[in-house]
Design a protein around this motif. Structure first.
Motif, PDB file in Angstrom:
ATOM      1  N   SER A 109       0.826  -1.207   0.000  1.00  0.00           N
ATOM      2  CA  SER A 109       0.000   0.000   0.000  1.00  0.00           C
ATOM      3  C   SER A 109       0.860   1.257   0.000  1.00  0.00           C
ATOM      4  O   SER A 109       0.462   2.302  -0.496  1.00  0.00           O
ATOM      5  N   MET A 110       2.057   1.135   0.546  1.00  0.00           N
ATOM      6  CA  MET A 110       2.952   2.287   0.625  1.00  0.00           C
ATOM      7  C   MET A 110       3.817   2.455  -0.616  1.00  0.00           C
ATOM      8  O   MET A 110       4.301   3.547  -0.891  1.00  0.00           O
ATOM      9  N   SER A 111       4.012   1.373  -1.377  1.00  0.00           N
ATOM     10  CA  SER A 111       4.997   1.455  -2.456  1.00  0.00           C
ATOM     11  C   SER A 111       4.471   1.082  -3.835  1.00  0.00           C
ATOM     12  O   SER A 111       5.108   1.377  -4.847  1.00  0.00           O
ATOM     13  N   ASN A 112       3.318   0.438  -3.908  1.00  0.00           N
ATOM     14  CA  ASN A 112       2.821  -0.087  -5.179  1.00  0.00           C
ATOM     15  C   ASN A 112       1.465   0.544  -5.487  1.00  0.00           C
ATOM     16  O   ASN A 112       0.450   0.201  -4.887  1.00  0.00           O
ATOM     17  N   GLU A 113       1.458   1.455  -6.440  1.00  0.00           N
ATOM     18  CA  GLU A 113       0.228   2.205  -6.723  1.00  0.00           C
ATOM     19  C   GLU A 113      -0.866   1.332  -7.333  1.00  0.00           C
ATOM     20  O   GLU A 113      -2.058   1.674  -7.259  1.00  0.00           O
ATOM     21  N   ASN A 114      -0.519   0.198  -7.934  1.00  0.00           N
ATOM     22  CA  ASN A 114      -1.527  -0.685  -8.531  1.00  0.00           C
ATOM     23  C   ASN A 114      -2.146  -1.635  -7.522  1.00  0.00           C
ATOM     24  O   ASN A 114      -3.180  -2.236  -7.780  1.00  0.00           O
ATOM     25  N   PHE A 115      -1.504  -1.774  -6.362  1.00  0.00           N
ATOM     26  CA  PHE A 115      -1.901  -2.824  -5.427  1.00  0.00           C
ATOM     27  C   PHE A 115      -3.342  -2.648  -4.946  1.00  0.00           C
ATOM     28  O   PHE A 115      -4.145  -3.583  -4.994  1.00  0.00           O
ATOM     29  N   LEU A 116      -3.684  -1.462  -4.446  1.00  0.00           N
ATOM     30  CA  LEU A 116      -5.027  -1.259  -3.905  1.00  0.00           C
ATOM     31  C   LEU A 116      -6.092  -1.323  -4.995  1.00  0.00           C
ATOM     32  O   LEU A 116      -7.215  -1.789  -4.748  1.00  0.00           O
ATOM     33  N   ASN A 117      -5.758  -0.880  -6.217  1.00  0.00           N
ATOM     34  CA  ASN A 117      -6.714  -1.015  -7.319  1.00  0.00           C
ATOM     35  C   ASN A 117      -6.984  -2.481  -7.624  1.00  0.00           C
ATOM     36  O   ASN A 117      -8.128  -2.881  -7.866  1.00  0.00           O
ATOM     37  N   ASN A 118      -5.925  -3.297  -7.610  1.00  0.00           N
ATOM     38  CA  ASN A 118      -6.105  -4.734  -7.836  1.00  0.00           C
ATOM     39  C   ASN A 118      -6.915  -5.370  -6.707  1.00  0.00           C
ATOM     40  O   ASN A 118      -7.735  -6.260  -6.942  1.00  0.00           O
ATOM     41  N   LEU A 119      -6.677  -4.897  -5.480  1.00  0.00           N
ATOM     42  CA  LEU A 119      -7.434  -5.415  -4.336  1.00  0.00           C
ATOM     43  C   LEU A 119      -8.918  -5.084  -4.491  1.00  0.00           C
ATOM     44  O   LEU A 119      -9.785  -5.923  -4.203  1.00  0.00           O
ATOM     45  N   LYS A 120      -9.235  -3.886  -4.949  1.00  0.00           N
ATOM     46  CA  LYS A 120     -10.630  -3.508  -5.194  1.00  0.00           C
ATOM     47  C   LYS A 120     -11.263  -4.428  -6.241  1.00  0.00           C
ATOM     48  O   LYS A 120     -12.411  -4.862  -6.105  1.00  0.00           O
ATOM     49  N   GLU A 121     -10.512  -4.708  -7.308  1.00  0.00           N
ATOM     50  CA  GLU A 121     -11.014  -5.616  -8.353  1.00  0.00           C
ATOM     51  C   GLU A 121     -11.307  -6.995  -7.771  1.00  0.00           C
ATOM     52  O   GLU A 121     -12.319  -7.623  -8.089  1.00  0.00           O
ATOM     53  N   LEU A 122     -10.420  -7.471  -6.913  1.00  0.00           N
ATOM     54  CA  LEU A 122     -10.598  -8.788  -6.305  1.00  0.00           C
ATOM     55  C   LEU A 122     -11.820  -8.810  -5.397  1.00  0.00           C
ATOM     56  O   LEU A 122     -12.620  -9.755  -5.435  1.00  0.00           O
ATOM     57  N   LEU A 123     -11.985  -7.785  -4.578  1.00  0.00           N
ATOM     58  CA  LEU A 123     -13.151  -7.715  -3.693  1.00  0.00           C
ATOM     59  C   LEU A 123     -14.444  -7.680  -4.501  1.00  0.00           C
ATOM     60  O   LEU A 123     -15.428  -8.331  -4.155  1.00  0.00           O
ATOM     61  N   SER A 124     -14.431  -6.921  -5.599  1.00  0.00           N
ATOM     62  CA  SER A 124     -15.610  -6.839  -6.459  1.00  0.00           C
ATOM     63  C   SER A 124     -15.913  -8.193  -7.097  1.00  0.00           C
ATOM     64  O   SER A 124     -17.073  -8.612  -7.186  1.00  0.00           O
ATOM     65  N   PHE A 125     -14.864  -8.898  -7.542  1.00  0.00           N
ATOM     66  CA  PHE A 125     -15.009 -10.217  -8.143  1.00  0.00           C
ATOM     67  C   PHE A 125     -15.683 -11.183  -7.171  1.00  0.00           C
ATOM     68  O   PHE A 125     -16.485 -12.034  -7.573  1.00  0.00           O
TER      69      PHE A 125
END
Length: 525
Positions: free
Chosen positions: A194-210
């Protein structure tokens, strides 16, 4: 771009002699999406050992290149061919006979050699011009191995962030696994990424939505020693006293003896003891937590709760690091991970096993993947609902679309996963073990299985027939029709007989009688 094209092993303890292709040459240069290779086959055909073999080969030779120490421990001969960036590399081995009683395994490396096997380990002049030294090999950026099985076949290792080999299984040690350790690993990845990877939280949102969860991923901590750390009046002196003079008789917060130090003392000694400004910063943070109403009361407990929602934009990196340090200082400990589904709050131990496995495994991959990675996933369908199995590959390609240079190799028993393979960026390799000789055979299946029905995949890919399989019925109708019409189309009849004969049947199966009649008819043509 990284793609594995071909693997051959000889004398493998589990696989014996096996030759398989893992990429369709016509599709291998497709870089619009990550490439997915699915290996299918009955139990006992060694699918998991293939993944382990690939990871062992690449990891050991990468270490050889980094250290110059030839500590290769592969008790079998190999031929591995892969594409890395714009070049094709090969690793091969064979025995050189030293005398009547001794022989030595030698390794050879090639770059951009026209494809073919070397039957004789002594190279001819044409082959030598493609030969390179081991330190000229290119490798994937990471080899990432992932499994939700407690007895996975992968080499266990507590991988560091920059390690070439990244173990993302559920085992906490080489022989044990626990939910607690898996959850702790997820939390560590959440904070660091969350502190270093800008794509991480977006991917997490996609996973939660899935998985039909809402955009909330909350880590809940219990506070410890409230009378010391959470009064709002903690001093630097008291903080240091706890870690440096815990045995003092006048010190009321612990009854430990001098020879029984606090387990978090090494972390304190390494990162806080000599840095009073850092101690002041963490003491001020603890007092702020106590005074500003951030901590919540916990039912039937003296502990309080600190909750961290990773989609809360008010939390910055500086606060993340303090929370991480509070856990390492043993001032707080993890209570649960909380999610929301259908307006109900659930902790991670209350969700289904399929949801749990998918969260654990994909969060791990999110945290480690980068361009040109090789990702090896063993039976991801375990505990997954059929709807998720049918969308699994599509979801991978979507969330990892920015890593189109990566190669995912997946073992599976799931016909639903096979039906989700796009033809222009995927392949299916089918394993089969001969009943009489026990020899393994592998074939790269041709054609596009994307969108096929379950019955179609079961029959045409897995050679398994379901009770109401339309495709078996259609083939039987065609075969019986040709026989009843006294057809002379021997090629067509033989093709149908071969296809039906490959199905697993019992001695009492009516299909046996049909095949006997068909073979008798063929004998008369």
């Amino acid at each position: 771009m990284f793609r594995i094209e071909y693997l051959k092993v000889l004398g493998h303890p589990q696989l014996g002699e096996l030759e398989l292709s893992l990429s369709d040459i016509k599709e291998i240069n497709n870089i619009e999406k990550p490439y997915t290779s699915v290996i299918i086959g009955p139990n006992g055909t060694g699918k998991s050992f293939i993944l382990r073999t690939i990871s062992d080969i690449l990891t050991q030779f990468n270490l050889y290149q980094l250290t110059g120490i030839k500590s290769i421990n592969l008790p079998f001969s190999i031929h591995l061919r892969y594409k890395c960036n714009s070049d094709i590399y090969e690793m091969m081995s064979g025995f050189i006979v030293l005398d009547k009683s001794k022989k030595r395994r030698e390794y050879y490396f090639f770059k951009n050699r026209p494809f073919g096997n070397i039957e004789n380990i002594f190279l001819n002049n044409d082959e030598k011009k493609y030969q390179i030294n081991y330190n000229q090999l290119d490798f994937p950026s990471h080899v990432i191995v992932n499994s939700v099985m407690l007895n996975d076949r992968f080499l266990f290792k507590k991988s560091k962030p920059k390690d070439f080999y990244q173990y993302l299984g559920v085992r906490a040690t080489s022989s044990t696994a626990s939910t607690k350790s898996a959850v702790k690993g997820v939390i560590e990845k959440l904070f660091s990424e969350s502190m270093s990877n800008e794509n991480f939280l977006n991917n997490l949102k996609e996973l939660l939505s899935f998985l039909d969860f809402e955009n909330k991923f909350e880590v809940e901590y219990n506070t410890k020693l409230n009378k010391l750390f959470f009064t709002g009046e903690l001093t630097i002196k008291d903080f240091k006293q706890y870690y440096e003079n815990w045995w003092d008789k006048e010190y009321e917060y612990t009854d430990r003896k001098k020879d029984n130090p606090i387990w978090s003392k090494p972390f304190y000694d390494n990162f806080y003891k000599e840095d009073e400004s850092k101690i002041k910063e963490i003491v001020d943070y603890l007092n702020d937590l106590s005074k500003n109403g951030i901590l919540k009361h916990k039912n039937r407990s003296r502990s309080k709760l600190l909750k961290v929602d990773f989609f809360d934009k008010e939390i910055d990196n500086n606060e993340y690091w303090k929370i991480i340090d509070l856990e390492k200082l043993d001032i707080i400990n993890v209570n649960s991970i909380n999610l929301i589904k259908n307006n109900s709050s659930l902790n991670i131990n209350e969700i289904s096993s399929g949801e749990y496995h998918l969260l654990i495994s994909l969060i791990g991959i999110f945290s480690k993947i980068k361009e040109n990675s090789l990702v090896l996933i063993d039976e991801p369908e375990i505990s997954l609902h059929p709807n998720w199995q049918m969308q699994y590959i599509t979801f991978l390609k979507k969330v990892f679309s920015k890593c189109a240079s990566c190669h995912f190799i997946i073992t599976s028993h799931s016909h639903f996963i096979v039906s989700d393979l796009e033809g222009n960026s995927s392949s299916v390799t089918a394993l089969n073990r001969d009943i009489e000789t026990s020899k393994l055979d592998a074939r790269l299946l041709s054609g596009n299985t994307f969108g096929w029905s379950a019955e179609d995949v079961l029959y045409n890919v897995f050679n398994v027939r379901s009770v109401r399989n339309y495709f078996i019925q259609a083939d039987l109708t065609d075969l019986l029709g040709l026989i009843s019409e006294n057809s002379k189309n021997k090629v067509k009849i033989m093709s149908l007989v071969k296809k039906l004969n490959e199905l697993q049947t019992s001695e009492n199966d009516p299909l046996k009688a049909v095949l006997i009649e068909a073979n008798s008819y063929l004998d008369k043509l």
